[in-house]
Design an enzyme around this catalytic site. Structure first.
Site, PDB file in Angstrom:
ATOM      1  N   GLU A  54       0.818  -1.210   0.000  1.00 36.70           N
ATOM      2  CA  GLU A  54       0.000   0.000   0.000  1.00 36.70           C
ATOM      3  C   GLU A  54       0.850   1.258   0.000  1.00 36.70           C
ATOM      4  O   GLU A  54       0.598   2.204  -0.753  1.00 36.70           O
ATOM      5  CB  GLU A  54      -0.928   0.030   1.219  1.00 36.70           C
ATOM      6  CG  GLU A  54      -1.868  -1.137   1.337  1.00 36.70           C
ATOM      7  CD  GLU A  54      -1.322  -2.269   2.211  1.00 36.70           C
ATOM      8  OE1 GLU A  54      -0.184  -2.743   1.972  1.00 36.70           O
ATOM      9  OE2 GLU A  54      -2.037  -2.687   3.136  1.00 36.70           O
ATOM     10  N   CYS A  82      -2.913  -2.383   7.492  1.00 35.57           N
ATOM     11  CA  CYS A  82      -2.502  -2.206   8.882  1.00 35.57           C
ATOM     12  C   CYS A  82      -2.653  -0.731   9.287  1.00 35.57           C
ATOM     13  O   CYS A  82      -3.039   0.117   8.472  1.00 35.57           O
ATOM     14  CB  CYS A  82      -1.055  -2.650   9.063  1.00 35.57           C
ATOM     15  SG  CYS A  82       0.149  -1.566   8.236  1.00 35.57           S
ATOM     16  N   CYS A  85      -0.458   1.677   7.110  1.00 33.06           N
ATOM     17  CA  CYS A  85      -0.988   1.883   5.758  1.00 33.06           C
ATOM     18  C   CYS A  85      -2.292   2.668   5.773  1.00 33.06           C
ATOM     19  O   CYS A  85      -2.503   3.534   4.915  1.00 33.06           O
ATOM     20  CB  CYS A  85      -1.160   0.543   5.064  1.00 33.06           C
ATOM     21  SG  CYS A  85       0.429  -0.276   4.755  1.00 33.06           S
TER      22      CYS A  85
END
Length: 162
Positions: A54, A82, A85
């Protein structure tokens, strides 16, 4: 192209990560001009803890547009992002996120946290989840199953016995 077609491209990138020994996560960023930025995890090969698919796609898109604001962009990712990101998506003002499978241990979009829809923040990202969920999850299962098998055969370092 459809959400499913873009996710298939992200899965291709995740498969490339798998071949390189990276956690198989792939991302495709569709920019407002229709161009694509494709990426996959490169933490191991790049010795970079921030080299998630990402992040790499967002960096590439911002460079391509010469603008850190990605308000009209759509990011397709094989696994739920996560915290790091999701934070990058908020900071880049990403318009839309589409992801495949959930991450019950580290997901920051719907599983553990809901950062992209938190009304206390100054930006929210439209989210669609579950696109090609089974294929995305199976690739991750295969990868981690292989790691466990190698670890059991060759010891704690994850190498196979000779």
């Amino acid at each position: 192209m459809t959400d499913y077609e873009y996710m298939r491209l992200a899965l291709e990138d995740a498969e490339e990560a798998f071949k390189e020994g990276e956690v198989p996560v792939g991302a495709v960023l569709v920019l407002n001009d229709g161009s694509l930025v494709r990426a996959h995890n490169m933490r191991e090969t790049g010795f970079d803890p921030t080299a998630h698919a990402e992040i790499l796609a967002i960096r590439g898109g911002a460079l391509r547009l010469s603008n850190w604001r990605l308000t009209d962009a759509v990011l397709y990712v094989t696994k739920e992002p996560c915290v790091m990101c999701a934070g990058a998506m908020l900071n880049s003002r990403l318009g839309r996120l589409v992801y495949g499978c959930s991450d019950l241990k580290g997901g920051a979009v719907g599983s553990l946290y809901r950062l992209l829809s938190d009304s206390r923040l100054n930006h929210r990202v439209e989210v669609l989840s579950g696109i090609l969920e089974d294929e995305c999850a199976q690739l991750l299962k295969n990868f981690f199953s292989g790691l466990r098998s190698n670890s059991e055969v060759g010891g704690s370092c994850g190498t196979s016995a000779r």
